[in-house]
Design a protein around this motif. Structure first.
Motif, PDB file in Angstrom:
ATOM      1  N   ASP A   1       0.815  -1.207   0.000  1.00  0.00           N
ATOM      2  CA  ASP A   1       0.000   0.000   0.000  1.00  0.00           C
ATOM      3  C   ASP A   1       0.854   1.264   0.000  1.00  0.00           C
ATOM      4  OD1 ASP A   1      -2.467  -1.460   0.179  1.00  0.00           O
ATOM      5  OD2 ASP A   1      -2.024  -1.814   2.289  1.00  0.00           O
ATOM      6  N   LEU A   2       1.964   1.222   0.738  1.00  0.00           N
ATOM      7  CA  LEU A   2       2.811   2.396   0.902  1.00  0.00           C
ATOM      8  C   LEU A   2       4.280   1.980   0.897  1.00  0.00           C
ATOM      9  CD1 LEU A   2       0.791   3.899   3.896  1.00  0.00           C
ATOM     10  CD2 LEU A   2       0.754   4.792   1.562  1.00  0.00           C
ATOM     11  N   MET A   3       5.139   2.896   0.493  1.00  0.00           N
ATOM     12  CA  MET A   3       6.579   2.649   0.536  1.00  0.00           C
ATOM     13  C   MET A   3       7.255   3.801   1.271  1.00  0.00           C
ATOM     14  SD  MET A   3       9.427   2.194  -2.520  1.00  0.00           S
ATOM     15  CE  MET A   3       9.387   3.925  -3.049  1.00  0.00           C
ATOM     16  N   LEU A   4       8.078   3.456   2.245  1.00  0.00           N
ATOM     17  CA  LEU A   4       8.853   4.427   3.011  1.00  0.00           C
ATOM     18  C   LEU A   4      10.290   4.346   2.515  1.00  0.00           C
ATOM     19  CD1 LEU A   4       8.479   6.385   5.450  1.00  0.00           C
ATOM     20  CD2 LEU A   4       9.209   4.500   6.914  1.00  0.00           C
ATOM     21  N   ALA A   5      10.773   5.438   1.923  1.00  0.00           N
ATOM     22  CA  ALA A   5      12.105   5.387   1.308  1.00  0.00           C
ATOM     23  C   ALA A   5      12.755   6.759   1.324  1.00  0.00           C
ATOM     24  CB  ALA A   5      12.005   4.875  -0.126  1.00  0.00           C
ATOM     25  N   TYR A   6      14.062   6.761   1.109  1.00  0.00           N
ATOM     26  CA  TYR A   6      14.787   8.015   0.949  1.00  0.00           C
ATOM     27  C   TYR A   6      14.456   8.596  -0.423  1.00  0.00           C
ATOM     28  CZ  TYR A   6      17.505   6.148   4.833  1.00  0.00           C
ATOM     29  OH  TYR A   6      17.883   5.609   6.042  1.00  0.00           O
TER      30      TYR A   6
END
Length: 305
Positions: free
Chosen positions: A143-148
């Motif tokens: 659903d979501l991606m947490l990334a730099y």
């Protein structure tokens, strides 16, 4: 177009397993019957969805696009049927993928802060490298991606298809074990050759450090003695006194405060990074839509960790 719901469910299962035999077992049919149903789906939509020339199988570009639609249709239909049947549905957990360092050291504090503003937010978090996370996001498997954030656009994410929120500003710091006097055992100010703990070639954080050092003679004095893709792995080696490394500041906050680690160079060697939360706008999961609307109403400084 004459489509059967079970064909869509078959296709989603095949995209997950990348195996006709495994998918057939999961769908409780024989492999020949399962293969016929995938063929029927391809005939109905008029394009080839599955590249059968590879093992494990891959989806064609058309198949990757259709996968998102198939998932949406199956999820929306199941949700609608549940409501029609009077099923009381608990708030569904959001599937989030994140870079390893963010999953370990950033996510817990950030999600707790977010829930202060939005209330309880069930989530499932999986840590993986950035390349894998992008692939999972593109195929609608999260659903979501947490990334730099990638300022050099090497991630190739279309901002319209993959909108994002900026949720943090951090820095990568060069750090070292201290000597008996509290000075860095390995210093970037030194003229000697320096044992360097490096990110592997494909690691996103490694690319950021390489851009910093690209035109600086310092890179000629860095002697690589260890490589890994994970910031926590480098941190462990720094704590063993093997060399120096660039590590996100939130990963070494406590160690710097206690003096177990010290900076190995001045602020000119810091690498600024932005952290973003991404979604795919082609996926219309109610929980994601609701979260996105709620986040848009929060003050910008509240979203920032």
């Amino acid at each position: 177009m004459n489509l059967e719901t079970k064909w869509l469910e078959d296709f989603v299962a095949l995209a997950n397993t990348r195996s006709f035999s495994a998918s057939a077992r999961q769908r409780h049919v024989t492999q020949p019957a399962f293969s016929r149903r995938i063929r029927a789906l391809e005939q109905a939509v008029g394009v080839t969805l599955v590249d059968r020339s590879t093992t494990p199988i891959n989806l064609t570009p058309e198949g990757q696009l259709f996968l998102i639609t198939a998932r949406n249709l199956v999820e929306q239909l199941n949700e609608c049927l549940g409501h029609l049947r009077g099923v009381s549905m608990a708030r569904e957990a959001l599937d989030i993928v994140a870079a390893h360092s963010l999953a370990l050291s950033f996510y817990p504090e950030w999600i707790s802060r977010l829930q202060e503003g939005l209330g309880e937010l069930p989530t499932r978090l999986v840590a993986m490298n950035v390349g894998e996370a992008i692939h999972v996001l593109r195929e609608g498997n999260c659903d979501l991606m947490l990334a730099y954030h990638d300022p050099y656009a090497t991630m190739q994410l279309d901002a319209e298809v993959f909108p994002s929120f900026s949720i943090g500003q951090v820095k990568m710091l060069p750090v070292s074990l201290p000597d008996p006097k509290g000075k860095p055992r390995f210093s970037l100010e030194s003229k000697d050759t320096i044992p360097y703990l490096s990110y592997t070639q494909g690691a996103f954080l490694g690319r950021s450090v390489r851009m910093l050092l690209k035109n600086d003679p310092l890179r000629l004095r860095l002697r690589t003695v260890y490589e890994t893709a994970m910031a926590e792995g480098l941190k462990g080696m720094v704590l063993q006194g093997v060399g120096l490394a660039w590590i996100p500041d939130f990963c070494v906050r406590e160690e710097l405060k206690s003096g177990r680690l010290v900076r190995a160079g001045g602020e000119k060697w810091d690498v600024p990074l932005e952290i973003r939360l991404y979604r795919c706008s082609l996926v219309h999961k109610p929980g994601v839509e609701k979260l996105w609307r709620q986040m848009m109403k929060l003050p910008r400084d509240f979203l920032q960790a």
